[in-house]
Design a protein around this motif. Structure first.
Motif, PDB file in Angstrom:
ATOM      1  N   ALA A   1      47.998  32.069  35.732  1.00 40.54           N
ATOM      2  CA  ALA A   1      46.857  32.715  36.383  1.00 40.54           C
ATOM      3  C   ALA A   1      46.044  33.506  35.366  1.00 40.54           C
ATOM      4  O   ALA A   1      46.600  34.215  34.523  1.00 40.54           O
ATOM      5  CB  ALA A   1      47.352  33.631  37.499  1.00 40.54           C
TER       6      ALA A   1
ATOM      7  N   GLN B   1      43.734  34.873  41.575  1.00 39.68           N
ATOM      8  CA  GLN B   1      44.794  33.877  41.422  1.00 39.68           C
ATOM      9  C   GLN B   1      46.153  34.545  41.314  1.00 39.68           C
ATOM     10  O   GLN B   1      47.133  34.075  41.919  1.00 39.68           O
ATOM     11  CB  GLN B   1      44.530  33.034  40.175  1.00 39.68           C
TER      12      GLN B   1
ATOM     13  N   HIS C   1      48.996  33.641  44.069  1.00 39.73           N
ATOM     14  CA  HIS C   1      50.201  32.924  43.655  1.00 39.73           C
ATOM     15  C   HIS C   1      51.444  33.797  43.798  1.00 39.73           C
ATOM     16  O   HIS C   1      52.523  33.288  44.123  1.00 39.73           O
ATOM     17  CB  HIS C   1      50.060  32.459  42.212  1.00 39.73           C
TER      18      HIS C   1
END
Length: 216
Positions: free
Chosen positions: A153, A158, A162
């Motif tokens: 990431a 992100q 995640h």
């Protein structure tokens, strides 16, 4: 990376019985006793495991299909059914298709066999355990996928997305492990005796004993 030499399901038996050490020495050619001891332990582990045949990918007219890698298709598939804990061929075929699909590949033999090994490695004893093992394999694959995405990431959005997915998947896997343990125990309850105190007169007090001398 070197590959482990597999013990194939259809490997012919030796004409004359020989010692385990001689057999392993002929196959692997170890150079020390330490290596031989490791080989013997691995051989003993394999002997206890219900090994399933590997899968192979074949391509015909541009179409890919996965089959059991065995000289006799019926024998190989029967061994696969046993490794899945079922006597139902339709169930075994359907579950095999799902396992291969969840591995996100229909052309990579290694990926397909890895996904299958996670299921058969748990040695399911019936179809419920086989289905749960398949779900555990799916969650494991997804967990590692998001672990890699998290590592790569490059922005906060992100990273947070995640991380949330990874945490949910990891917790789900732990819950699946506990569910499998409970199912295999069939609801059996165990009584754990934490302390036994024998009072004067030979009377025993079983249970958690409080500081005042009484039981909880």
């Amino acid at each position: 990376m070197s590959k482990v030499v597999p013990i194939k399901a259809n490997q012919p038996l030796a004409a004359e019985p020989q010692s385990e050490e001689k057999m392993l020495a002929a196959i692997y050619r170890p150079t020390s006793q330490r290596e031989m001891k490791a080989l013997q332990k691995q051989h003993a582990r394999r002997q206890k495991t219900n090994l399933a045949p590997r899968l192979k990918v074949t391509t015909t007219n541009g179409k890919h299909s996965i089959a059991v890698d065995h000289d006799s298709g019926s024998v190989g598939f029967t061994m696969l059914m046993e490794a899945m804990g079922t006597a139902n061929a339709d169930f075994a075929q359907g579950l095999l298709n799902q396992i291969c699909n969840v591995s996100s590949t229909t052309t990579n033999e290694d990926a397909a066999n890895f996904a299958l090994s996670m299921v058969t490695g748990l040695e399911p004893r019936d179809q419920v355990e086989a289905m749960l093992a398949s779900q555990m394999a799916a969650i494991q694959l997804a967990t590692m996928t998001y672990a890699r995405r998290l590592a790569l990431a490059d922005n906060l959005i992100q990273l947070e997305s995640h991380e949330r997915a990874l945490n949910k998947l990891a917790r789900t896997f732990v819950g699946q492990v506990e569910a499998l343990k409970r199912y295999r125990s069939k609801g059996e309850q165990r009584v754990i005796v934490e302390r036994v105190t024998v009072e004067k007169g030979g009377q025993a007090i079983v249970g958690n004993v409080a500081n005042g001398g009484g039981t909880e």
